[in-house]
Design a protein around this motif. Structure first.
Motif, mmCIF file in Angstrom:
data_model
loop_
_atom_site.group_PDB
_atom_site.id
_atom_site.type_symbol
_atom_site.label_atom_id
_atom_site.label_comp_id
_atom_site.label_asym_id
_atom_site.label_seq_id
_atom_site.Cartn_x
_atom_site.Cartn_y
_atom_site.Cartn_z
ATOM 1 N N GLN A 65 -3.944 28.474 111.212
ATOM 2 C CA GLN A 65 -5.348 28.779 110.930
ATOM 3 C C GLN A 65 -5.654 30.264 111.084
ATOM 4 O OE1 GLN A 65 -8.099 26.580 109.881
ATOM 5 N NE2 GLN A 65 -6.153 25.821 109.137
ATOM 6 N N ILE A 66 -5.116 30.863 112.122
ATOM 7 C CA ILE A 66 -5.455 32.270 112.352
ATOM 8 C C ILE A 66 -4.734 33.170 111.360
ATOM 9 C CG2 ILE A 66 -5.248 34.160 114.031
ATOM 10 C CD1 ILE A 66 -6.289 32.235 116.117
ATOM 11 N N THR A 67 -3.474 32.858 111.059
ATOM 12 C CA THR A 67 -2.764 33.672 110.066
ATOM 13 C C THR A 67 -3.471 33.594 108.718
ATOM 14 O OG1 THR A 67 -0.662 33.214 111.158
ATOM 15 C CG2 THR A 67 -0.557 34.054 108.907
ATOM 16 N N PHE A 68 -3.730 32.385 108.268
ATOM 17 C CA PHE A 68 -4.323 32.206 106.939
ATOM 18 C C PHE A 68 -5.706 32.849 106.843
ATOM 19 C CE2 PHE A 68 -7.120 29.127 104.510
ATOM 20 C CZ PHE A 68 -7.008 29.832 103.325
ATOM 21 N N GLN A 69 -6.570 32.512 107.786
ATOM 22 C CA GLN A 69 -7.947 32.993 107.652
ATOM 23 C C GLN A 69 -8.035 34.508 107.862
ATOM 24 O OE1 GLN A 69 -11.214 30.578 108.868
ATOM 25 N NE2 GLN A 69 -9.994 28.727 109.053
ATOM 26 N N THR A 70 -7.197 35.042 108.739
ATOM 27 C CA THR A 70 -7.185 36.495 108.939
ATOM 28 C C THR A 70 -6.626 37.200 107.696
ATOM 29 O OG1 THR A 70 -7.013 36.234 111.335
ATOM 30 C CG2 THR A 70 -6.276 38.338 110.431
ATOM 31 N N THR A 71 -5.630 36.583 107.073
ATOM 32 C CA THR A 71 -5.080 37.123 105.819
ATOM 33 C C THR A 71 -6.186 37.275 104.774
ATOM 34 O OG1 THR A 71 -2.917 36.083 106.178
ATOM 35 C CG2 THR A 71 -3.483 36.629 103.910
ATOM 36 N N ILE A 72 -6.952 36.210 104.585
ATOM 37 C CA ILE A 72 -7.973 36.222 103.533
ATOM 38 C C ILE A 72 -9.142 37.135 103.911
ATOM 39 C CG2 ILE A 72 -9.559 34.809 102.159
ATOM 40 C CD1 ILE A 72 -6.584 34.209 101.621
ATOM 41 N N ALA A 73 -9.574 37.063 105.164
ATOM 42 C CA ALA A 73 -10.697 37.911 105.585
ATOM 43 C C ALA A 73 -10.341 39.386 105.387
ATOM 44 C CB ALA A 73 -11.041 37.635 107.049
ATOM 45 N N SER A 74 -9.095 39.739 105.698
ATOM 46 C CA SER A 74 -8.685 41.142 105.612
ATOM 47 C C SER A 74 -8.622 41.603 104.158
ATOM 48 C CB SER A 74 -7.327 41.327 106.295
ATOM 49 O OG SER A 74 -7.373 40.805 107.615
ATOM 50 N N LYS A 75 -8.202 40.704 103.281
ATOM 51 C CA LYS A 75 -8.167 41.025 101.848
ATOM 52 C C LYS A 75 -9.594 41.133 101.296
ATOM 53 C CE LYS A 75 -6.157 41.011 97.612
ATOM 54 N NZ LYS A 75 -5.313 42.147 97.170
ATOM 55 N N ALA A 76 -10.421 40.161 101.618
ATOM 56 C CA ALA A 76 -11.787 40.121 101.084
ATOM 57 C C ALA A 76 -12.594 41.329 101.563
ATOM 58 C CB ALA A 76 -12.474 38.818 101.492
ATOM 59 N N ALA A 77 -12.316 41.759 102.799
ATOM 60 C CA ALA A 77 -13.037 42.911 103.352
ATOM 61 C C ALA A 77 -12.798 44.153 102.493
ATOM 62 C CB ALA A 77 -12.575 43.171 104.788
ATOM 63 N N ARG A 78 -11.594 44.261 101.943
ATOM 64 C CA ARG A 78 -11.281 45.416 101.101
ATOM 65 C C ARG A 78 -12.085 45.389 99.799
ATOM 66 N NH1 ARG A 78 -6.746 48.293 101.302
ATOM 67 N NH2 ARG A 78 -6.023 47.646 99.247
ATOM 68 N N CYS A 79 -12.386 44.197 99.301
ATOM 69 C CA CYS A 79 -13.232 44.090 98.107
ATOM 70 C C CYS A 79 -14.628 44.613 98.386
ATOM 71 C CB CYS A 79 -13.385 42.628 97.696
ATOM 72 S SG CYS A 79 -12.033 42.072 96.734
ATOM 73 N N VAL A 80 -15.133 44.238 99.564
ATOM 74 C CA VAL A 80 -16.475 44.678 99.937
ATOM 75 C C VAL A 80 -16.491 46.203 100.055
ATOM 76 C CG1 VAL A 80 -18.209 44.593 101.773
ATOM 77 C CG2 VAL A 80 -17.030 42.496 101.059
ATOM 78 N N LEU A 81 -15.453 46.762 100.666
ATOM 79 C CA LEU A 81 -15.340 48.221 100.766
ATOM 80 C C LEU A 81 -15.303 48.853 99.377
ATOM 81 C CD1 LEU A 81 -12.698 49.042 103.532
ATOM 82 C CD2 LEU A 81 -15.036 49.928 103.354
ATOM 83 N N ALA A 82 -14.458 48.287 98.508
ATOM 84 C CA ALA A 82 -14.286 48.861 97.173
ATOM 85 C C ALA A 82 -15.589 48.812 96.383
ATOM 86 C CB ALA A 82 -13.187 48.116 96.417
ATOM 87 N N ALA A 83 -16.380 47.769 96.599
ATOM 88 C CA ALA A 83 -17.605 47.593 95.816
ATOM 89 C C ALA A 83 -18.699 48.577 96.228
ATOM 90 C CB ALA A 83 -18.108 46.158 95.938
ATOM 91 N N GLY A 84 -18.518 49.228 97.367
ATOM 92 C CA GLY A 84 -19.436 50.292 97.771
ATOM 93 C C GLY A 84 -20.905 49.902 97.719
ATOM 94 N N GLY A 85 -21.238 48.758 98.276
ATOM 95 C CA GLY A 85 -22.641 48.379 98.347
ATOM 96 C C GLY A 85 -23.083 47.435 97.236
ATOM 97 N N ARG A 86 -22.284 47.344 96.148
ATOM 98 C CA ARG A 86 -22.625 46.361 95.108
ATOM 99 C C ARG A 86 -22.271 44.959 95.610
ATOM 100 N NH1 ARG A 86 -20.691 50.784 93.822
ATOM 101 N NH2 ARG A 86 -21.672 52.188 92.309
#
Lengths: 443, 443
Positions: free
Chosen positions: B127-148
Motif C-alpha cells: 500500500q505504501i509503495t503503490f500510493q507513494t509512487t502515484i502521489a509522487s508522480k501526480a504531484a509533478r503534474c500539479v507542479l508542471a501545470a503551474g496553477g492550472r
C-alpha cells in the motif's frame, strides 16, 4: 456484493443520460483492442475477461447509487428512473483468457443498447488492459526460463492488493508454477511456496541456529536463504544443517543478491561435492525476463526463479495502448478518421491459420484451415457457459504459445506478427470512411 | 469485512510459526523506507498510510483462514492456536499522508512482537509503495501545470479498479482539482467532472446535432469535445451552438488529439474573436508532467489538463525501491551488511530544518529550528487519532511543497536532496555493523 455501477467516468453517465432521455436505445457494438504492442512484446495474452463477464451479468444501479447521482451530480428524476431500469442484456464475443492476441485484434466485442454499452467502458478497459498487460509480461518470463520453474513473488509491490491477486492469477495462466501469495492461493486454488527472509536469519544469534530452527519446524519443505552474510559460507552452513538433521525432502537454497550466475555455479559445485545433488537452487531479487534469459543462456545451474516487482507491474510497459471504440451503431459501420487513431469498423472475427491471422468480419466465411479466435461468451446478458476453470486458460495458452512465431517469442527485440485484413473488412472500411467524411461535412 | 490476514507471503507465515513455536515474542522494529528515488523524481509524497492503519487495527485470522492454513498448507494445531491469538497491539510512527519524504527517510516504523510485525510486511509495503509512487508522480503534474487545473482521468487504465480509487484519492492529496471517477468521488467526497466521448459525437448524424443535444441536456456544464472530425471546425460549431442556445455558464472545449499547443492557440483566437472569452480550453490525451510542462512553457492558452494512464500507473517509474527492514530486535540495533542493501539501524526520526533534513534516532534531541517528520500514529494497536480528513493531507502537501528545494521541484532532471546523518545514528550504525560482523563470524 456486485461491483458498483458507479465504477465509471462521469462522461459516460452524461452520455448515457442524454441517450436515454431521447429514447436512443439502438444497438451499438464497441470493440476493445490494443492498437500497437509496446516495445519488447511479440504477442499479448488475453486476460481479464472473467471479471468483466461477472460485472456485466450483475450490472445495475443500486438505490443509494441513484440517490447519490441525483443529490450530488444533479441528474434529474427522469434520467434516474431510466438508469434504474438499466441492465446488461447484450452480447459479448471475446478471445478467451489464455489465448494469444496481436495488435488490432479484438480482445472483446460488446453489442448492446448504446447507453449501457457506453457505461461499462471504464470497467472493461481497466480489467482487460491491466490483466492482459501482466499476462503478456509474465508469459515472457516463462519463455525465458526455458522449462525451469517461475514463481510469483510480486504481492508486496504490485499497484494495490487487488492487483496482486490478479497478478498471481494471470501468472498461473501463463505457466508459473506457484505463488508466494497465500490469499491468491486460497482464492484461485494455486500452489503456494515460501522460504524465509533475511530478518529471520538476523533474529537468531547465528545463521546456523536460524537454519537449524527453521529446518526443525519445516523438515519437509526447507529452502535456506544463504546470502544474509556471505553466500558461499551460507551454502556450507546449510549443508551442515542438512546433514545434522538428516534432511532429505524438498530441499533448496535461495540466492537473493550478488552475481547470481556465478554464485549459482559455485553453490552447485559445493552442494554436489557434498553429495547434495538433490538440493535445488532458487534465484530471486529484482529479476525480470531479460535477467532470467541472461542467466539461463549463461548456463547458470538455477532450478527456479522467483520474480516479483518488475513482473507484477510490468515495469517496462505498465499499460497497453488499448481502445474501446464504437464500430457499429444502429446497423451502420463506424470509423474514426483521426490519422493516428485509425479503427476498423464493424463486428469482427479473427481467423487464425497456419500462416498467421486474418482480421475480418464476424459474418465472413471462415477461410479453409483457419479457426475463429473470438467466441460468443454472453448472449442476452447471460454467460453462454459457466466460468471456465483457470486450468482451461492455462491449457489454451500452452497450445497457443507453441504456435507463436519464433521472432515474436524472442526475449530481446521480438517482432510481433501483424494480422492481414480480409477483403470484406477492407470494403467495409472504405464504405465507413466515406460516411464519416460525409458526417464531418468533407464529402 | 476487514482485509484477510492471508494477504501475506507464505514465508511470513513460516517465519511467524517458527517464532511463535519457541515463544519468541520479543519486540522488533521494522522500518519502511525508499532506498533511492527513481530518475525524474526530486521528492516523494507519503501516501498509503491510512489503509495500513485500518489493516493493523483489524488484523487477525478468521476461523476459515486458520482452517485453510491447516488443511492446505500443513500448519499444525499448536501453530494455528498461536495464530488465532495474534492481533496487532504494537506501535507505529509514520510520516502522515501528504508529507514530502526523501530517500532513506522512514515512511513508517512499526514496533511489535516479531511474528506479527513480520506478517504484515506485504500489506504495508504494497500500500505504501503503490500510493507513494502515484502521489509522487501526480504531484509533478500539479507542479508542471503551474496553477492550472489538473483532473484525474485514469480510471480506465490503472492496474485494477482498487488502484483507480487510490489514484483518485492521492491525486486529490497532491492538489488535483477533480476526478472523472464517479465511485471515487462518492467514496472520498471529491469533485467529479466529465464531458463527452468521440462515440457520442459519432452516434449523431452531425457534430452540430451532437453538440446541441448534449448542451440541451447539460446547459450548466457543457464541455464540447471538438476533435472528432476537424478540431477548428469543431470549435466553430461549438460557438454556433453556444449562441443558438444562449449558453453562458461553465462552458469549455476539450482538445484530445493533434498538436495541442497550436490547436489551443488557434481555438482561443477563434473563441475570443467570437466574444467567447469565458469558454475554457481543456487538453487531454496521453499527457504526463513532461508534456504538461512543455505545453505550459510554450504559453499554450490551456486552462485545465486531463491526465490519465501515464499518471495512473506512474508510467516512467511504476514502483519504488522500497524496503521493510528489521532495524531493532529485542533491544539490539540491526543492520544488513550486503554492500548494495545498506540499512540504518535503530528507531528513527527525521528532523526537518531550514537547511534540509537530518536522519537521526527517535530519542535524539530535536536540533534547534527543526521539526520531527515522524509522529506516533498507533499505540497499543489503536490509532492515536481518528483518521484525518483528506483535506488535512492536501494541506500538509501544499505546505511541504513550498519548502521543496528548487532543484528537486524541476520537471526535467530534478535533483533530490539527501538527508544528513546525525551523530547518534552514525555511532549506532558502527556499533550495529560490528555486531553483524560477529554474527557472520567475520569478527
Amino acid at each position: 456484493m456486485p461491483p458498483s455501477a458507479l465504477l465509471t467516468d462521469l462522461y459516460e453517465l452524461n452520455m448515457a443520460a442524454s441517450y436515454l432521455k431521447r429514447g436512443m436505445h439502438q444497438e451499438a457494438t464497441f470493440s476493445l483492442f490494443v492498437r500497437a504492442l509496446p516495445p519488447n512484446r511479440g504477442f499479448l495474452v488475453s486476460a481479464g475477461l472473467e471479471p468483466c463477464l461477472g460485472f456485466l451479468e450483475s450490472f445495475g444501479f443500486a438505490e443509494e447509487e441513484l440517490e447519490h447521482l441525483g443529490r450530488e451530480l444533479g441528474f434529474g428524476d427522469e434520467v434516474l428512473d431510466a438508469f434504474a431500469r438499466l441492465h446488461f442484456e447484450g452480447e459479448v464475443w471475446a478471445a478467451p483468457e489464455g489465448r494469444v492476441v496481436y495488435a488490432n485484434e479484438p480482445l472483446l466485442e460488446i453489442t448492446a443498447p448504446i447507453a449501457v454499452a457506453q457505461l461499462v467502458e471504464p470497467y472493461l478497459l481497466n480489467q482487460i488492459t491491466f490483466q492482459t498487460t501482466i499476462a503478456s509480461k509474465a508469459a515472457r518470463c516463462v519463455l525465458a526460463a526455458g522449462g525451469r520453474s517461475v514463481v510469483d513473488f510480486a504481492l508486496r509491490r504490485t499497484q494495490g492488493l487487488d492487483a496482486a491477486m490478479n497478478v498471481a492469477r494471470v501468472a498461473w495462466i501463463v505457466g508459473f508454477s506457484a505463488t508466494s501469495n497465500v490469499e491468491a492461493g486460497r482464492r484461485f486454488g494455486l500452489p503456494v511456496v515460501g522460504t524465509m527472509a533475511h530478518s529471520y536469519i538476523e533474529s537468531f544469534p547465528t545463521e546456523a541456529e536460524a537454519f537449524r530452527t527453521f529446518a526443525l519446524d519445516f523438515p519437509d519443505r526447507t529452502t535456506f536463504l544463504v546470502d544474509t552474510y556471505d553466500t558461499l559460507n551460507g551454502v556450507r552452513t546449510a549443508i551442515e544443517v542438512i546433514r545434522e538433521l538428516g534432511l532429505e525432502r524438498n530441499l533448496g537454497i535461495r540466492l537473493d543478491s550478488g552475481d547470481l550466475a556465478e554464485l549459482a555455479r559455485r553453490s552447485r559445485a559445493i552442494l554436489d561435492q557434498a553429495g547434495q545433488q538433490g538440493v535445488r537452487i532458487i534465484a530471486s531479487g529484482g529479476l525480470d525476463e531479460f535477467e532470467v534469459d541472461r542467466l539461463v543462456r549463461s548456463g547458470a545451474p538455477i532450478d527456479a526463479f522467483g520474480v516479483g516487482t518488475r513482473i507484477g507491474v510490468s515495469a517496462d510497459a505498465p499499460y497497453l495502448d488499448s481502445a474501446y471504440k464504437l464500430v457499429e451503431y444502429d446497423g451502420r459501420p463506424m470509423i474514426k478518421l483521426s490519422p493516428n487513431k485509425h479503427t476498423f469498423p464493424g463486428r469482427k472475427q479473427v481467423f487464425r491459420g497456419p500462416d498467421g491471422d486474418v482480421l475480418g468480419l464476424r459474418d465472413e466465411e471462415l477461410p479453409a484451415g483457419h479457426e475463429p479466435l473470438l467466441v460468443p461468451v454472453m448472449r442476452g446478458g447471460r454467460r453462454t457457459d459457466p466460468p471456465p476453470a483457470l486450468e482451461t486458460a492455462r491449457e489454451l495458452f500452452r497450445g497457443d504459445l507453441a504456435r507463436v512465431p519464433e521472432a515474436a517469442r524472442r526475449i530481446v527485440e521480438p517482432e510481433p506478427p501483424e494480422a492481414r485484413i480480409s477483403q470484406g473488412l477492407r470494403r467495409l472500411t472504405e464504405r465507413a470512411r466515406r460516411s464519416a467524411l460525409r458526417a464531418a461535412g468533407v464529402l
